[in-house]
Design a protein around this motif. Sequence first.
Motif, PDB file in Angstrom:
ATOM      1  N   VAL A 144       0.853  -1.192   0.000  1.00  0.00           N
ATOM      2  CA  VAL A 144       0.000   0.000   0.000  1.00  0.00           C
ATOM      3  C   VAL A 144       0.892   1.246   0.000  1.00  0.00           C
ATOM      4  O   VAL A 144       2.020   1.201   0.488  1.00  0.00           O
ATOM      5  N   THR A 145       0.374   2.316  -0.591  1.00  0.00           N
ATOM      6  CA  THR A 145       1.109   3.575  -0.597  1.00  0.00           C
ATOM      7  C   THR A 145       0.374   4.560   0.315  1.00  0.00           C
ATOM      8  O   THR A 145      -0.839   4.742   0.177  1.00  0.00           O
ATOM      9  N   VAL A 146       1.124   5.172   1.215  1.00  0.00           N
ATOM     10  CA  VAL A 146       0.505   6.107   2.161  1.00  0.00           C
ATOM     11  C   VAL A 146       1.274   7.431   2.158  1.00  0.00           C
ATOM     12  O   VAL A 146       2.414   7.499   1.698  1.00  0.00           O
ATOM     13  N   THR A 147       0.631   8.462   2.689  1.00  0.00           N
ATOM     14  CA  THR A 147       1.333   9.722   2.939  1.00  0.00           C
ATOM     15  C   THR A 147       1.062  10.128   4.378  1.00  0.00           C
ATOM     16  O   THR A 147       0.097   9.667   4.991  1.00  0.00           O
ATOM     17  N   TRP A 148       1.943  10.960   4.901  1.00  0.00           N
ATOM     18  CA  TRP A 148       1.868  11.322   6.326  1.00  0.00           C
ATOM     19  C   TRP A 148       1.442  12.774   6.470  1.00  0.00           C
ATOM     20  O   TRP A 148       1.930  13.645   5.744  1.00  0.00           O
ATOM     21  N   ASN A 179       4.468  14.418   1.400  1.00  0.00           N
ATOM     22  CA  ASN A 179       3.691  15.527   0.857  1.00  0.00           C
ATOM     23  C   ASN A 179       4.580  16.771   0.884  1.00  0.00           C
ATOM     24  O   ASN A 179       5.115  17.140   1.928  1.00  0.00           O
ATOM     25  N   LYS A 180       4.720  17.426  -0.277  1.00  0.00           N
ATOM     26  CA  LYS A 180       5.593  18.595  -0.353  1.00  0.00           C
ATOM     27  C   LYS A 180       5.126  19.720   0.579  1.00  0.00           C
ATOM     28  O   LYS A 180       5.899  20.551   1.016  1.00  0.00           O
ATOM     29  N   ASP A 206      -6.888  23.068  -0.045  1.00  0.00           N
ATOM     30  CA  ASP A 206      -5.507  23.042  -0.531  1.00  0.00           C
ATOM     31  C   ASP A 206      -4.755  21.836   0.026  1.00  0.00           C
ATOM     32  O   ASP A 206      -3.931  21.235  -0.654  1.00  0.00           O
ATOM     33  N   LYS A 207      -5.019  21.549   1.299  1.00  0.00           N
ATOM     34  CA  LYS A 207      -4.332  20.412   1.930  1.00  0.00           C
ATOM     35  C   LYS A 207      -4.684  19.116   1.198  1.00  0.00           C
ATOM     36  O   LYS A 207      -3.808  18.317   0.854  1.00  0.00           O
ATOM     37  N   LEU A 208      -5.967  18.944   0.920  1.00  0.00           N
ATOM     38  CA  LEU A 208      -6.394  17.725   0.234  1.00  0.00           C
ATOM     39  C   LEU A 208      -5.768  17.651  -1.165  1.00  0.00           C
ATOM     40  O   LEU A 208      -5.349  16.582  -1.612  1.00  0.00           O
ATOM     41  N   ALA A 209      -5.699  18.796  -1.826  1.00  0.00           N
ATOM     42  CA  ALA A 209      -5.086  18.811  -3.160  1.00  0.00           C
ATOM     43  C   ALA A 209      -3.619  18.363  -3.081  1.00  0.00           C
ATOM     44  O   ALA A 209      -3.141  17.613  -3.937  1.00  0.00           O
ATOM     45  N   ARG A 212      -3.534  14.661  -2.627  1.00  0.00           N
ATOM     46  CA  ARG A 212      -3.844  13.983  -3.889  1.00  0.00           C
ATOM     47  C   ARG A 212      -2.607  13.948  -4.789  1.00  0.00           C
ATOM     48  O   ARG A 212      -2.363  12.970  -5.484  1.00  0.00           O
ATOM     49  N   GLU A 213      -1.831  15.045  -4.737  1.00  0.00           N
ATOM     50  CA  GLU A 213      -0.623  15.115  -5.565  1.00  0.00           C
ATOM     51  C   GLU A 213       0.388  14.026  -5.229  1.00  0.00           C
ATOM     52  O   GLU A 213       1.209  13.658  -6.076  1.00  0.00           O
TER      53      GLU A 213
END
Lengths: 257, 222, 491
Positions: A144-148, A179-180, A206-209, A212-213
């Motif tokens: 799975v791919t996750v972001t923090w 996330n950048k 903006d955070k959600l965008a 998503r990136e």
Amino acid sequence: MTAATPPTVTAPAKPDTVYFFGTCLVDMLYPEAGLAGMDLLRHAGVRVIFPEGQSCCGQPARNSGYMEEARAVARAQLDAFPGDIPIVVPSGSCAGMMKTHYPHLFEGDPDQPRAIAFAARVHELTAFLVNVLGVTLEDKGAPVTVTWHPSCHSLREMGVVEEPKALLRQLANVTLVENKRERECCGFGGTFAVRQAAVSTAMVSDKLASVRETGAGTLLSGDCGCLMNIGGHAEKVGDGTRCRHIAEFLMERCHGG
Amino acid sequence: MSTASNTARANILGRLKAAPGRPGPDLPPWTPPTYADKLARFRQMAEANHAEIHDVTASNWPQRLATLLNNRGLRNLMIAPGTPRGDALVQAAAQGVPLPPLVPYDQSVEALKDALVHQVDAGLTGTRGAIAETGTLILWPTAQEPRLLSLLPPLHIAVLEEDTLHDTLAAAVRDQGWAAAGMPTNALLISGPSKTSDIEQTLAYGVHGPKELIILLVKKGE
Amino acid sequence: MAADGGHHPEHAPRFAERAPDALNNPQLRRNFRRAMDGLMAKRAAQFPDPAYWAELRARGAAVKARALAKLPDLLERLETNLTANGVQVHWAETTEEANAIVLGILQQAGARTVIKGKSMVSEEMHLNAHLERHGITAVESDLGEYIIQLAGETPSHIVMPCIHKNKAEISDLFAEKIPDQPRTDDVDELTAAARRVLRERFANADAGISGVNFAVAETGTLVLIENEGNGRLSTTLPPLHIAVTGIEKVVEFLDDVPPLLALLTRSATGQPITTYVNMISGPRKAGEKDGPTAVHLVLLDAGRSRVYQDVELADTLRCIRCAACMNHCPVYTRVGGHTYNAIYPGPIGKILTPQLQGLDAAGDQPHASTLCNACAEVCPVKIPIPDLLVRLRREAVRPTETPATHLPVVKDGGAERSWKESLVWAGWRLVYTRPLLYRMVTRALAWGGNWVPASAPLMRDWTKARARPRFKPRTLHDLARERGYLNEVPK
């Protein structure tokens, strides 16, 4: 920059017993995240005590300027967690309130020494797992791919930067994509979300965008306020990103939930 | 000072003095950077500031300057008579170094304003040293070398001796004993030509002051 | 907000009401986002070593804290030394007094036109308008200030006043306002146009007006920093120079300047130093060929001595106006400076404006923050902005008094108090301090909380952009007991 400094690890002795402060948000809205946090600690070999007298750290009132009310509720927590046992909190924000603001909140109050001693015992969950317990995790889940998403208070009040990522990197089948704009606030801010609804909406959108990136389908965080905000916005706009507390995710992957 | 200002002074100071006392903290230690090769650092930073540096010697600099100015097609150069650098150029011109016409800043600004604002192409000053950390020139204008010489002409040429470099501003203030010596009417730190980034954070040079800064770096013992 | 800070909060649109205008302007949003991203990256590049940043910043904060601890003494020393240097010092309790002083000096000198260097204190005074009313033309010479003066606007940022405008907007403005100026998207051409116009203004100005970055008590020196050279021109070419500054800008020693300067330029624009650091210690001396023949300094209070009364709130006065807090503020980045409707926008404005103007006028500003701490993290003089925001939220509902005067610590203390909100927190306190009651209430919410109508207060605002939070059938208290976790350490 201070936040880039790795937290000083004093390698405290591994305790055999800890308190768990669940937080009011977890208690009512995300109890499974709290339970997962307690289970993680138990799996790491410590006895976990959940004092029934606990309620809330007092942050909502303090941030609204109602110091007397905040102090009264904070005092109830001082009473509910006696002794010198570490207090583990599955939220950087509530931990930050207790660790960095209790001493000041009790300025001029006979309970200030108690508040200072209490503050020194407070630990954020992921930092405690890594720095104090030194847990090793074995991943049993599918790739799975996750972001923090770090909460602002975990970053800037608790100095928790690398610990949660270190836990995730222990998991063989988990790919962590950063996330950048990770360090930017999601716009929750407690009552800010409703007092300044328009600005808050712009921030969470903006955070959600930015999430998503990253291309990750799952967003993990250590703070349920952020999760309620980002996850609530994702759901409202029909975005499929899954927003989960890191404790729940770790329990599910390593111990089957 | 007017009566109103006197009243205001008394009221403001009165309020400040009536406020609860607070301890002034001791200053925590701060170690400004030092550079093993001050000149290399200065060069790197001054060039980053968009200054142009030319290595010269105590004897050849007027000739080098003449070449630089003639290559740019400049019509004239304003100098400060009575300063070593200004007088050296007057002498060099007399000896046949092909400098453009030298305009002396020898009267008050009121008399020279039109020339300064509209006609002078370049101005030459000395320096009181420089700062390696930031690539900065130190200028203390004097009666002989006025303030506007480094500001109004589109090109500013500054002569800098290489052995007058300091690591930092803190070191320069301390080593040159600024506070004890008493400050001049105007002391300046100059780091490159005039610039702005007020329009879309895009750098543009020469918005009000010089468009170009040339540093003639006089090497030691040559 | 009204300059007089009068009691009419219901007429001044509050922050939350003003924000949508900016939020719904995509061009403005892009301009700010791009600018703030650039400024943040440039600043970060200037502090690559966390240990050195910590050391430098601790020094800077201590220098300002020490100067504030001795503020009245340092102001007197500054005045003594400036006077000895030939600078005339004036004191003003209010912006009106400061305007009157400046006007008086100009009138006495017969000045008709003034060229101005960038000065936020002069914005605070609304000085240009005041001079205009008395027949004196004041022209802004900092490029950003010049642009917004042409546009008839106010600064949207304290370092980059026209940061809200893009090149195309500035090109249109110049074409409209400057004779024979064609439209161009070349920044060099736009800059050259401003240089052409302003050079004549400098040459013909009867006086120059500037702000001050640091006023050094020890030597009687005014330190001004800038990149353009307009500040040097304003303070050198005209025969008269008037500097205006807040009383908090004084530092004790010349040695105090290097660390503050290093922090200021790096934090503000990500520069190791600005092109010019202009240190003025007096008017033209006999024999000198240029420089103004008279230099004046106006020291402005305008509420600062009241801020000084409270030891905690007085940290606000450490500010060196670098704007790093706004550059890093997620709220400012989205709404821009004009939404704050104040001279000082962003985080520092949210603590300064309510203190200078009062909580009637600006009591909502401290709430325009998520308390994310990004501002405190970058503040070069360690102002605990989030803590002061919370302190002001408190003063707005439960004002405290200054022991000496028995006045509320902050003007219009209690302005945001409402019985409804007080009642909510009283109820919250009741429930959250009584474990049994708490468990009853949370269990009731677990059972029925999801039936709270979406139209209920708070829920309505929350659900505009988000799904409603869901109460779980069993609380963590329930689950912990079921899973066999102990309630207390066994004896």
